[in-house]
Design a protein around this motif. Structure first.
Motif, PDB file in Angstrom:
ATOM      1  N   LEU A   9     144.304  -3.884 -62.946  1.00 27.66           N
ATOM      2  CA  LEU A   9     143.244  -3.615 -61.977  1.00 27.66           C
ATOM      3  C   LEU A   9     143.745  -4.149 -60.637  1.00 27.66           C
ATOM      4  CD1 LEU A   9     141.523  -4.138 -64.855  1.00 27.66           C
ATOM      5  CD2 LEU A   9     139.677  -3.572 -63.295  1.00 27.66           C
ATOM      6  N   THR A  63     137.139  -5.190 -56.280  1.00 27.71           N
ATOM      7  CA  THR A  63     138.166  -4.829 -57.256  1.00 27.71           C
ATOM      8  C   THR A  63     138.153  -3.322 -57.469  1.00 27.71           C
ATOM      9  OG1 THR A  63     136.569  -5.173 -59.066  1.00 27.71           O
ATOM     10  CG2 THR A  63     138.033  -7.013 -58.530  1.00 27.71           C
ATOM     11  N   ILE A 113     137.936  -3.279 -70.505  1.00 30.42           N
ATOM     12  CA  ILE A 113     136.814  -4.131 -70.093  1.00 30.42           C
ATOM     13  C   ILE A 113     135.513  -3.337 -70.292  1.00 30.42           C
ATOM     14  CG2 ILE A 113     136.951  -3.335 -67.675  1.00 30.42           C
ATOM     15  CD1 ILE A 113     136.179  -6.205 -66.825  1.00 30.42           C
ATOM     16  N   THR A 114     134.401  -4.028 -70.376  1.00 29.09           N
ATOM     17  CA  THR A 114     133.111  -3.360 -70.598  1.00 29.09           C
ATOM     18  C   THR A 114     132.885  -2.193 -69.632  1.00 29.09           C
ATOM     19  OG1 THR A 114     130.706  -3.601 -70.533  1.00 29.09           O
ATOM     20  CG2 THR A 114     131.963  -5.177 -69.216  1.00 29.09           C
ATOM     21  N   SER A 130     132.476  -1.643 -65.285  1.00 25.08           N
ATOM     22  CA  SER A 130     133.720  -1.140 -64.683  1.00 25.08           C
ATOM     23  C   SER A 130     133.951   0.314 -65.080  1.00 25.08           C
ATOM     24  CB  SER A 130     134.894  -1.995 -65.160  1.00 25.08           C
ATOM     25  OG  SER A 130     136.125  -1.382 -64.827  1.00 25.08           O
ATOM     26  N   LEU A 187     131.644 -13.122 -76.870  1.00 22.76           N
ATOM     27  CA  LEU A 187     132.158 -13.804 -75.677  1.00 22.76           C
ATOM     28  C   LEU A 187     131.061 -14.669 -75.071  1.00 22.76           C
ATOM     29  CD1 LEU A 187     134.651 -13.684 -73.457  1.00 22.76           C
ATOM     30  CD2 LEU A 187     132.902 -12.504 -72.129  1.00 22.76           C
ATOM     31  N   GLY A 245     127.011  -4.803 -73.132  1.00 23.27           N
ATOM     32  CA  GLY A 245     128.200  -4.981 -72.308  1.00 23.27           C
ATOM     33  C   GLY A 245     127.902  -5.502 -70.923  1.00 23.27           C
ATOM     34  N   LEU A 269     136.077 -18.649 -70.051  1.00 24.03           N
ATOM     35  CA  LEU A 269     135.640 -17.528 -70.892  1.00 24.03           C
ATOM     36  C   LEU A 269     136.107 -17.817 -72.313  1.00 24.03           C
ATOM     37  CD1 LEU A 269     137.011 -14.647 -68.595  1.00 24.03           C
ATOM     38  CD2 LEU A 269     134.734 -15.669 -68.527  1.00 24.03           C
TER      39      LEU A 269
HETATM   40  O1  X90 Z   1     136.203  -1.874 -62.180  1.00 19.73           O
HETATM   41  C1  X90 Z   1     136.324  -2.947 -61.596  1.00 19.73           C
HETATM   42  O2  X90 Z   1     136.562  -3.015 -60.403  1.00 19.73           O
HETATM   43  C2  X90 Z   1     136.221  -4.231 -62.403  1.00 19.73           C
HETATM   44  C3  X90 Z   1     134.848  -4.804 -62.468  1.00 19.73           C
HETATM   45  C4  X90 Z   1     134.699  -5.962 -63.408  1.00 19.73           C
HETATM   46  C5  X90 Z   1     133.394  -6.688 -63.325  1.00 19.73           C
HETATM   47  C6  X90 Z   1     133.124  -7.757 -64.341  1.00 19.73           C
HETATM   48  C7  X90 Z   1     134.196  -8.781 -64.541  1.00 19.73           C
HETATM   49  C8  X90 Z   1     133.769  -9.996 -65.328  1.00 19.73           C
HETATM   50  C9  X90 Z   1     134.844 -11.063 -65.419  1.00 19.73           C
HETATM   51  C10 X90 Z   1     133.056 -12.855 -65.638  1.00 19.73           C
HETATM   52  C11 X90 Z   1     132.279 -13.517 -66.707  1.00 19.73           C
HETATM   53  C12 X90 Z   1     132.092 -12.822 -68.011  1.00 19.73           C
HETATM   54  C13 X90 Z   1     131.162 -11.635 -67.978  1.00 19.73           C
HETATM   55  C14 X90 Z   1     131.080 -10.875 -69.270  1.00 19.73           C
HETATM   56  C15 X90 Z   1     130.325  -9.598 -69.148  1.00 19.73           C
HETATM   57  C16 X90 Z   1     130.503  -8.620 -70.241  1.00 19.73           C
HETATM   58  C17 X90 Z   1     134.433 -12.357 -65.983  1.00 19.73           C
END
Ligand code: X90
Length: 278
Positions: A27, A60, A83-84, A88, A155, A194, A272
């Motif tokens: 990413l 991001t 990733i979920t 994303s 998680l 998610g 995490l």
């Molecule tokens: O597509 C993109 O730009 C990426 C977006 C990602 C957003 C979430 C990142 C989470 C990272 C934070 C704590 C854990 C959260 C768990 C949620 C399922 C870590």
């Protein structure tokens, strides 16, 4: 048959020793001043320190379809963990790439797994995929087994700041504001849909680590594998590991550093924890 495991860089893994055919799809972390690609060449510490001082906009970007097609390469059977998809577009890109790939190469198969999670829970899935591949199971059996295993992983997390999550619309600014006080941590889990689900607001690291273990147990942890990914917080990771091993002697607990994407969102001090249930 040529098997391959692909995961986006939310898994905090650039490569694995156990599977030479593992590919990480980066990413991007984007600011007005600098852009960071989440691959082996990234200076993670440099990025985290830069973000500490940088007060401008940051965000991001997920991999696009071509990024996934390149990662799929020409393997026969591909397992792709993202990733979920709730937070994303990575999962959508991986699925679109699967369609193109399977159309372009009849007979080849891609199984895309929406982790509904991030970081260390993906690691558990990847490790299990490695084991299933080594067992010489056929593609459909591996798909079945990994889907069943996913139900048995979870998680939990403890964060010191949710600024980047809130600024990028991944949590409500209200929740982010709740933990502006220096000592407050947000402890939560990846929900079944998610999403990030806030649970506790302990004051101080000790209480946060306590809560993490409590929540793990509540959600079914009974001494299985645990993967802890921390953003520059080795003391907390070690303390949690000690607590887990005290409660569950012999538990397989491994600690690692978050790489680019999770470092951006978990922020300095965040941890995490991926764990097995039951
Ligand atoms: O597509 C993109 O730009 C990426 C977006 C990602 C957003 C979430 C990142 C989470 C990272 C934070 C704590 C854990 C959260 C768990 C949620 C399922 C870590």
């Amino acid at each position: 048959m040529k098997y391959k495991i692909v995961a986006d860089s939310s898994a905090n893994l650039y490569s694995t020793n156990s599977n030479p055919a593992f590919v990480s799809v980066p990413l991007q972390i984007i600011t007005d001043r600098q852009q960071f690609t989440d691959n082996e060449s990234l200076d993670i510490k440099g990025m985290v320190n830069f973000l500490d001082f940088y007060k401008g906009k940051s965000g991001t970007a997920c991999p696009n379809v071509d990024d996934y097609l390149i990662a799929y390469g020409n393997a026969d059977h591909i397992f792709c963990v993202t990733i979920t998809g709730t937070l994303s577009g990575s999962y959508n890109s991986a699925c679109a790439a699967k369609q193109e790939y399977e159309t372009a190469y009849p007979g080849k198969k891609v199984f895309v797994i929406n982790s509904l999670s991030t970081g260390p829970e993906l690691k558990l899935l990847i490790e299990r995929l490695n084991q299933l591949i080594r067992k010489d199971l056929d593609f459909d059996s591996i798909c079945r087994e990994i889907t069943a295993y996913q139900e048995k992983t979870g998680l939990v997390f403890a964060l010191k700041s949710l600024n980047n999550l809130a600024n990028n619309g991944r949590v409500s600014p209200l929740i982010a504001r709740l933990i502006r006080t220096l000592e407050i941590r947000l402890v939560g889990i990846a929900s079944e849909s998610g999403d990030l689900k806030p649970l506790d607001k302990p004051r101080g690291e000790k209480k946060a680590l306590h809560k993490l273990l409590d929540r793990m147990k509540e959600y079914g942890y009974q001494g299985g594998s645990v993967r802890i990914d921390h953003c520059y917080n080795i003391p907390a990771a070690l303390e949690l590991k000690t607590a887990i091993c005290k409660a569950f002697p012999g538990a397989d607990v491994k600690i690692a550093q978050t790489i680019g994407l999770c470092s951006f969102y978990a922020e300095k001090g965040g941890i995490l924890v991926g764990f097995e249930k039951g």
